[in-house]
Design a protein around this motif. Structure first.
Motif, mmCIF file in Angstrom:
data_model
loop_
_atom_site.group_PDB
_atom_site.id
_atom_site.type_symbol
_atom_site.label_atom_id
_atom_site.label_comp_id
_atom_site.label_asym_id
_atom_site.label_seq_id
_atom_site.Cartn_x
_atom_site.Cartn_y
_atom_site.Cartn_z
ATOM 1 N N MET A 35 5.556 15.677 -8.644
ATOM 2 C CA MET A 35 6.898 15.377 -8.126
ATOM 3 C C MET A 35 7.201 16.315 -6.960
ATOM 4 S SD MET A 35 10.566 15.553 -10.130
ATOM 5 C CE MET A 35 10.004 14.470 -11.445
ATOM 6 N N HIS B 20 20.780 7.226 -12.353
ATOM 7 C CA HIS B 20 19.346 7.509 -12.245
ATOM 8 C C HIS B 20 19.052 8.348 -11.008
ATOM 9 C CE1 HIS B 20 17.892 5.091 -15.574
ATOM 10 N NE2 HIS B 20 18.595 4.039 -15.151
ATOM 11 N N GLY C 155 17.298 12.004 -10.856
ATOM 12 C CA GLY C 155 16.016 12.090 -10.173
ATOM 13 C C GLY C 155 16.033 13.063 -9.014
ATOM 14 N N ARG D 11 14.272 17.019 -8.706
ATOM 15 C CA ARG D 11 13.405 17.391 -7.583
ATOM 16 C C ARG D 11 13.929 18.597 -6.815
ATOM 17 N NH1 ARG D 11 12.478 12.253 -8.803
ATOM 18 N NH2 ARG D 11 10.489 11.270 -8.247
ATOM 19 N N PRO E 234 11.491 -0.562 -12.269
ATOM 20 C CA PRO E 234 11.705 0.747 -12.907
ATOM 21 C C PRO E 234 12.629 1.605 -12.044
ATOM 22 C CG PRO E 234 9.357 0.226 -12.775
ATOM 23 C CD PRO E 234 10.071 -0.787 -11.923
ATOM 24 N N GLU F 289 12.684 4.631 -11.735
ATOM 25 C CA GLU F 289 11.892 5.709 -11.125
ATOM 26 C C GLU F 289 11.369 5.309 -9.748
ATOM 27 O OE1 GLU F 289 12.152 5.996 -15.411
ATOM 28 O OE2 GLU F 289 11.272 4.414 -14.142
ATOM 29 N N VAL G 149 14.175 5.945 -7.286
ATOM 30 C CA VAL G 149 14.305 7.379 -7.042
ATOM 31 C C VAL G 149 13.182 7.871 -6.136
ATOM 32 C CG1 VAL G 149 14.296 9.662 -8.095
ATOM 33 C CG2 VAL G 149 15.476 7.773 -9.249
ATOM 34 N N GLU G 150 11.959 7.434 -6.403
ATOM 35 C CA GLU G 150 10.806 7.881 -5.621
ATOM 36 C C GLU G 150 10.943 7.473 -4.153
ATOM 37 O OE1 GLU G 150 5.912 7.879 -5.911
ATOM 38 O OE2 GLU G 150 7.073 6.324 -6.962
#
Length: 267
Positions: A1, A20, A24, A28, A209, A211, A214-215
């Motif tokens: 991450m 979320h 997230g 980070r 997802p 995630e 967020v990514e």
């Protein structure tokens, strides 16, 4: 991450995609301010994120469609956490019923459009000048595939998301020459209370997802996708490695009229 630094401000932060994103980005390394109308629910969400991640968080209750409320909220964020490095315009309503335009309630229809477009504009108007002064910042508007096409049963939401795409492009053109960038990010269909309440997604199972959302936004915050500023990207479909290595040309991933043929005078 990958680790991030600086301050993020996320609207619509108390639940769904916003919740979320808060967690997230905090995980980070960012200090995160969450904005939402329900003060109690927002405070609970931000406290939970702080406990889970050890990050600095701030809950600021505000109505994104109210100019004074937005200005006060951004001022509090700047005072408590510092200048905003990443703004995520996520707050927004959805059409109450799946009906054609002429059957929609006028007030609710306009509230939907205002929540996205006026809300996004007011946040940009209040946050971006400070980014320009520091020559540093990223703005993300949470968009939707519905903004790129007409949708009969969700006309207000579709109009609102189209408006956000134009706002992002106008913002990008005005920021040319600076290190402040703006993006539209479509999250796909994330399993949230809002999508669960929409008959359109009844029995749907191919959820994006959270995630992945967020990514993608973390990559934008890190400056890895700057060549996509002013354009539309989609979590869960766009491959991050491909985005990182691709420089879009012409009007790709921007709203344009498609020509009817080679002889189209507007082409």
């Amino acid at each position: 991450m990958p680790r991030l630094t600086g301050v993020a401000l996320v609207t619509g932060a108390s639940s769904g995609i916003g919740r979320h994103l808060v967690e997230g980005l905090a995980a980070r390394g960012m200090a995160v301010a969450g904005v939402a109308r329900n003060a109690d629910r927002l405070r609970t969400a931000m406290d939970e994120v702080a406990a889970a991640t050890g990050a600095r968080t701030l809950a600021v209750a505000a109505d994104v469609t109210d100019r004074a409320s937005v200005e006060d909220a951004v001022g509090e964020v700047r005072e408590q956490l510092g200048p905003v490095d990443l703004l995520v315009n996520n707050a927004g309503l959805i059409d109450e019923y799946e009906v054609p335009v002429w059957e929609a309630d006028p007030d609710q229809w306009w509230d939907v459009v205002s929540s996205h477009v006026r809300g996004g504009f007011l946040l940009c108007r209040t946050v971006v000048p400070w980014m320009v002064l520091r020559n540093r910042g990223r703005v993300v508007s949470i968009n939707s595939g519905m903004g790129a096409r007409g949708v009969a049963e969700y006309s207000a939401y579709s109009v609102a998301k189209t408006g956000l795409m134009r706002l992002t492009e106008s913002l990008t053109l005005g920021l040319e020459g600076s290190d402040v960038r703006a993006f539209d990010v479509a999250p796909g269909v994330v399993d949230t209370p809002m999508t669960r309440a929409m008959p359109k997604w009844a029995n749907f199972t191919d959820w994006t997802p959270p995630e992945a959302v967020v990514e993608l936004i973390a990559a934008i915050a890190a400056g890895e996708l700057d060549q996509w500023s002013g354009r539309f990207v989609r979590a869960g479909k766009d491959d991050l490695d491909v985005l990182r290595s691709t420089t879009p040309e012409d009007a790709s991933r921007q709203l344009r009229l498609a020509p009817y043929g080679d002889a189209d005078p507007l082409a």
